[in-house]
Design an enzyme around this catalytic site. Structure first.
Site, PDB file in Angstrom:
ATOM      1  N   ASN A 152       0.813  -1.232   0.000  1.00  0.00           N
ATOM      2  CA  ASN A 152       0.000   0.000   0.000  1.00  0.00           C
ATOM      3  C   ASN A 152       0.841   1.273   0.000  1.00  0.00           C
ATOM      4  O   ASN A 152       0.443   2.281  -0.566  1.00  0.00           O
ATOM      5  CB  ASN A 152      -1.029  -0.015   1.138  1.00  0.00           C
ATOM      6  CG  ASN A 152      -0.400  -0.042   2.509  1.00  0.00           C
ATOM      7  OD1 ASN A 152       0.685  -0.579   2.700  1.00  0.00           O
ATOM      8  ND2 ASN A 152      -1.083   0.540   3.477  1.00  0.00           N
ATOM      9  N   GLU A 248       4.112  -4.450  12.400  1.00  0.00           N
ATOM     10  CA  GLU A 248       3.210  -3.310  12.169  1.00  0.00           C
ATOM     11  C   GLU A 248       2.047  -3.864  11.364  1.00  0.00           C
ATOM     12  O   GLU A 248       2.185  -4.113  10.167  1.00  0.00           O
ATOM     13  CB  GLU A 248       3.930  -2.200  11.394  1.00  0.00           C
ATOM     14  CG  GLU A 248       5.131  -1.595  12.093  1.00  0.00           C
ATOM     15  CD  GLU A 248       4.770  -0.662  13.242  1.00  0.00           C
ATOM     16  OE1 GLU A 248       3.567  -0.393  13.449  1.00  0.00           O
ATOM     17  OE2 GLU A 248       5.691  -0.213  13.939  1.00  0.00           O
ATOM     18  N   CYS A 282      -3.265   1.521   6.649  1.00  0.00           N
ATOM     19  CA  CYS A 282      -3.461   0.844   7.939  1.00  0.00           C
ATOM     20  C   CYS A 282      -4.152   1.764   8.930  1.00  0.00           C
ATOM     21  O   CYS A 282      -4.893   1.313   9.787  1.00  0.00           O
ATOM     22  CB  CYS A 282      -2.119   0.366   8.469  1.00  0.00           C
ATOM     23  SG  CYS A 282      -0.887   1.667   8.486  1.00  0.00           S
TER      24      CYS A 282
HETATM   25  P1  NAD Z   1       0.419  -9.346   3.679  1.00  0.00           P
HETATM   26  O1  NAD Z   1       0.596  -9.790   5.092  1.00  0.00           O
HETATM   27  O2  NAD Z   1      -0.371 -10.203   2.775  1.00  0.00           O
HETATM   28  O3  NAD Z   1       1.836  -9.165   2.972  1.00  0.00           O
HETATM   29  C1  NAD Z   1       2.836  -8.331   3.506  1.00  0.00           C
HETATM   30  C2  NAD Z   1       4.191  -8.848   3.059  1.00  0.00           C
HETATM   31  O4  NAD Z   1       4.421 -10.127   3.667  1.00  0.00           O
HETATM   32  C3  NAD Z   1       4.312  -9.079   1.555  1.00  0.00           C
HETATM   33  O5  NAD Z   1       5.614  -8.745   1.152  1.00  0.00           O
HETATM   34  C4  NAD Z   1       4.059 -10.583   1.425  1.00  0.00           C
HETATM   35  O6  NAD Z   1       4.635 -11.158   0.277  1.00  0.00           O
HETATM   36  C5  NAD Z   1       4.732 -11.101   2.679  1.00  0.00           C
HETATM   37  N1  NAD Z   1       4.236 -12.391   3.183  1.00  0.00           N
HETATM   38  C6  NAD Z   1       3.036 -12.982   2.946  1.00  0.00           C
HETATM   39  N2  NAD Z   1       2.964 -14.159   3.627  1.00  0.00           N
HETATM   40  C7  NAD Z   1       4.140 -14.291   4.312  1.00  0.00           C
HETATM   41  C8  NAD Z   1       4.648 -15.273   5.222  1.00  0.00           C
HETATM   42  N3  NAD Z   1       3.958 -16.345   5.549  1.00  0.00           N
HETATM   43  N4  NAD Z   1       5.879 -15.072   5.764  1.00  0.00           N
HETATM   44  C9  NAD Z   1       6.594 -13.957   5.460  1.00  0.00           C
HETATM   45  N5  NAD Z   1       6.169 -13.006   4.594  1.00  0.00           N
HETATM   46  C10 NAD Z   1       4.944 -13.173   4.032  1.00  0.00           C
HETATM   47  O7  NAD Z   1      -0.172  -7.874   3.763  1.00  0.00           O
HETATM   48  P2  NAD Z   1      -0.579  -6.940   2.549  1.00  0.00           P
HETATM   49  O8  NAD Z   1      -1.902  -7.365   2.035  1.00  0.00           O
HETATM   50  O9  NAD Z   1       0.548  -6.821   1.602  1.00  0.00           O
HETATM   51  O10 NAD Z   1      -0.708  -5.526   3.299  1.00  0.00           O
HETATM   52  C11 NAD Z   1      -1.885  -5.006   3.798  1.00  0.00           C
HETATM   53  C12 NAD Z   1      -1.867  -5.047   5.311  1.00  0.00           C
HETATM   54  O11 NAD Z   1      -0.754  -4.333   5.826  1.00  0.00           O
HETATM   55  C13 NAD Z   1      -3.085  -4.393   5.923  1.00  0.00           C
HETATM   56  O12 NAD Z   1      -3.610  -5.215   6.934  1.00  0.00           O
HETATM   57  C14 NAD Z   1      -2.529  -3.107   6.513  1.00  0.00           C
HETATM   58  O13 NAD Z   1      -3.267  -2.601   7.591  1.00  0.00           O
HETATM   59  C15 NAD Z   1      -1.166  -3.518   6.911  1.00  0.00           C
HETATM   60  N6  NAD Z   1      -0.284  -2.348   7.063  1.00  0.00           N
HETATM   61  C16 NAD Z   1       0.107  -1.975   8.311  1.00  0.00           C
HETATM   62  C17 NAD Z   1       0.889  -0.843   8.479  1.00  0.00           C
HETATM   63  C18 NAD Z   1       1.342  -0.378   9.841  1.00  0.00           C
HETATM   64  O14 NAD Z   1       2.212   0.470   9.913  1.00  0.00           O
HETATM   65  N7  NAD Z   1       0.794  -0.890  10.928  1.00  0.00           N
HETATM   66  C19 NAD Z   1       1.283  -0.086   7.364  1.00  0.00           C
HETATM   67  C20 NAD Z   1       0.856  -0.498   6.110  1.00  0.00           C
HETATM   68  C21 NAD Z   1       0.073  -1.639   5.970  1.00  0.00           C
END
Ligand code: NAD
Length: 480
Positions: A152, A248, A282
């Site tokens: 995002n 996060e 987020c």
């Molecule tokens: P996601 O968890 O699907 O993926 C995030 C990253 O993790 C990607 O690079 C993905 O390839 C990797 N990943 C997926 N499965 C994994 C595993 N089993 N082990 C290690 N890595 C793995 O999340 P997303 O859909 O890409 O992002 C959206 C989410 O991120 C939303 O829930 C949002 O709220 C959150 N977010 C949080 C913050 C914060 O600062 N708290 C900031 C931005 C986004």
């Protein structure tokens, strides 16, 4: 017609072709394939971790001032390449180009901030009970960091980890999201131009399996993860206890509009923070609790402000308010949350409708839903799309109770002019970040982190740097 880019990993200072199977990357505004990236396997991940480990033995001994100078240099190069960086964001993530330019500015600010903070890492001395002894506490970099980021904010979130880790004297392996590898590719072009030493930062592309292999590698000292709650929970269970972990995670953030609120300001805040980046933030406002006397007026004005937002392809219309949704699933989930609220008696005041069609661009109109009951998905789950639920509340006590009554604890927003309302709400709300009479809950020089199921650990501020450092106690017998 634009060529399809073929991204490569960047390991030990070099672009690194792999035989790995390719991931297709699409422009969400058109549905066209714009790039491919390798799905790096465990062996490819190990090469990157080995390179980072070798580089750490040198980088950790560099002087903080030298690391600071280097971070400033990366920021200057990124500023010169701002247009390419911004285009790479919009092309794969979908936010309008002007908004993407803002993300580039935040990336460079983060680098400058941690460049300055790098030179402010101090230890301390502790007197001992016995004479002739002194305890010295020093701070040292933890080692090699695995930085795993979502789609995002595909540039800014790399920046938080890259700047913090390098400032501390750590080296790192970055795994961007499989949906948005382009901005990471552009970052490594910047690192090359800035002369970043080989292996200090490495890039591996891939999806969840690649992330899993990286987090599980035994030479990783710390996993810095931003992403979904589901993946965060999986990492929490699988990363070994001796690997550091910051998570996060997702939000579902509430906004409280109290009876003393400046109503037009609250409406402006709600329209911005519910729909910026098409709600894919987020800290997006997902649910709004409004004091009953202001409810009807708030709904009327928020509906007007939302209906006026311009939705468009962000490359063609750089100043649009809302661009395409990065993935089709986001549109499906948003439509599902809206429909779920309607079946529970809620009213769609603007927007709504079915998920984007299978072909073409992934657009969904900014949507305001009124009278949403507490058990609706909109009020309980993270939508992460352009829809917001609104409900009236009797008093501040009820608003705070509803706000706290979900598993998320990332950010909450309060609009109030009464000082007692402000302190009551901001102290009682169980969230890591509270924005009062504004909707920018995160700034680079203050700690940013979630509570409850929104994560653990902090980024930003000196605390963000501390998370890449550990302590060493040196007990010295000097005899004096
Ligand atoms: P996601 O968890 O699907 O993926 C995030 C990253 O993790 C990607 O690079 C993905 O390839 C990797 N990943 C997926 N499965 C994994 C595993 N089993 N082990 C290690 N890595 C793995 O999340 P997303 O859909 O890409 O992002 C959206 C989410 O991120 C939303 O829930 C949002 O709220 C959150 N977010 C949080 C913050 C914060 O600062 N708290 C900031 C931005 C986004």
């Amino acid at each position: 017609m634009q060529e399809t880019a073929r991204y490569q990993n960047h390991v030990d200072g070099k672009w690194h072709p792999t035989a790995a199977e390719d991931i297709q990357v699409t422009n969400p505004a058109t549905g066209n394939t714009v790039a491919t990236a390798p799905a790096t396997d465990t062996a490819g991940v190990a090469e990157a971790v080995d390179a980072a480990t070798r580089a750490w033995h040198t980088w950790r001994w560099t002087q903080p001032a030298q690391r600071a100078e280097h971070l400033h240099r990366i920021a200057h190069v990124a500023q010169q390449r701002a247009d390419e960086l911004a285009r790479s964001i919009t092309r794969e993530q979908g936010k309008p180009l002007d908004e993407a330019r803002g993300e580039v500015t935040k990336f460079t600010k983060t680098l400058h901030y941690y460049a300055e903070e790098a030179t402010r890492v101090f230890g301390r001395t502790i007197p001992n009970e016995e004479g002739g002894y002194l305890s010295v506490v020093e701070k040292e970099p933890v080692g090699v960091v695995a930085a795993i980021v979502p789609w995002n904010y595909p540039l800014e979130l790399i920046g938080w980890k890259l700047a913090g880790a390098l400032a501390a004297g750590c080296t790192l392996v970055i795994k961007p999201s499989e949906h948005t590898p382009g901005p990471a590719h552009e970052v490594f072009r910047c690192l090359e131009d800035a002369g970043t030493p080989a292996g200090v930062a490495n890039l591996v592309h891939g999806a969840g399996e690649t992330g899993k292999a990286l987090a599980a590698h035994p030479d990783i000292a710390k996993v810095a993860f931003t992403g979904s709650r589901t993946t965060g929970e999986e990492l929490y269970r699988t990363v070994t206890g001796i690997t550091g972990l910051t998570l996060e995670l997702g939000g579902n953030c509430p906004m409280l509009v109290t009876s003393s609120a400046d109503l037009p300001a609250a409406v402006r805040g709600a329209a911005r923070r519910a729909f910026r980046n098409a709600g894919q933030i987020c800290i997006a406002i997902n649910r709004i609790y409004v004091a009953s006397p202001l409810y009807d007026r708030f709904l009327h004005e928020l509906t007007q402000a939302t209906a006026a937002l311009r939705v468009a392809d962000g490359l063609r219309e750089p100043s649009a308010d809302v661009g395409a949704l990065t993935m089709r699933e986001i549109g499906q989930r948003t439509a599902d949350h809206v429909a779920d609220a309607q079946t529970r008696g809620a009213r769609v005041l603007t927007g709504g409708g079915p998920a984007p069609a299978e072909q073409g661009g992934r657009f969904y109109p900014p949507t305001v839903v009124a009278d949403v009951p507490r058990d609706a998905k909109l009020m309980r789950e993270e939508t992460f799309g352009p829809a917001v639920g609104v409900a009236p509340v009797d008093d501040l006590h009820q608003a705070v109770h509803h706000a706290n009554d979900t598993p998320g604890g990332l950010a909450a927003y309060v609009y109030a002019r009464d000082v007692e309302d402000i302190f009551t709400a901001s102290r009682a709300a169980d969230f890591g970040n509270i924005a009062v009479n504004n909707v920018d809950a995160g700034i680079i020089n203050a700690p940013y982190g979630g509570r409850k199921q929104s994560g653990t650990g902090y980024e930003h501020g000196p605390e963000g740097l501390e998370s890449y450092l550990h302590l060493k106690h040196i007990r010295l017998r000097h005899g004096s």
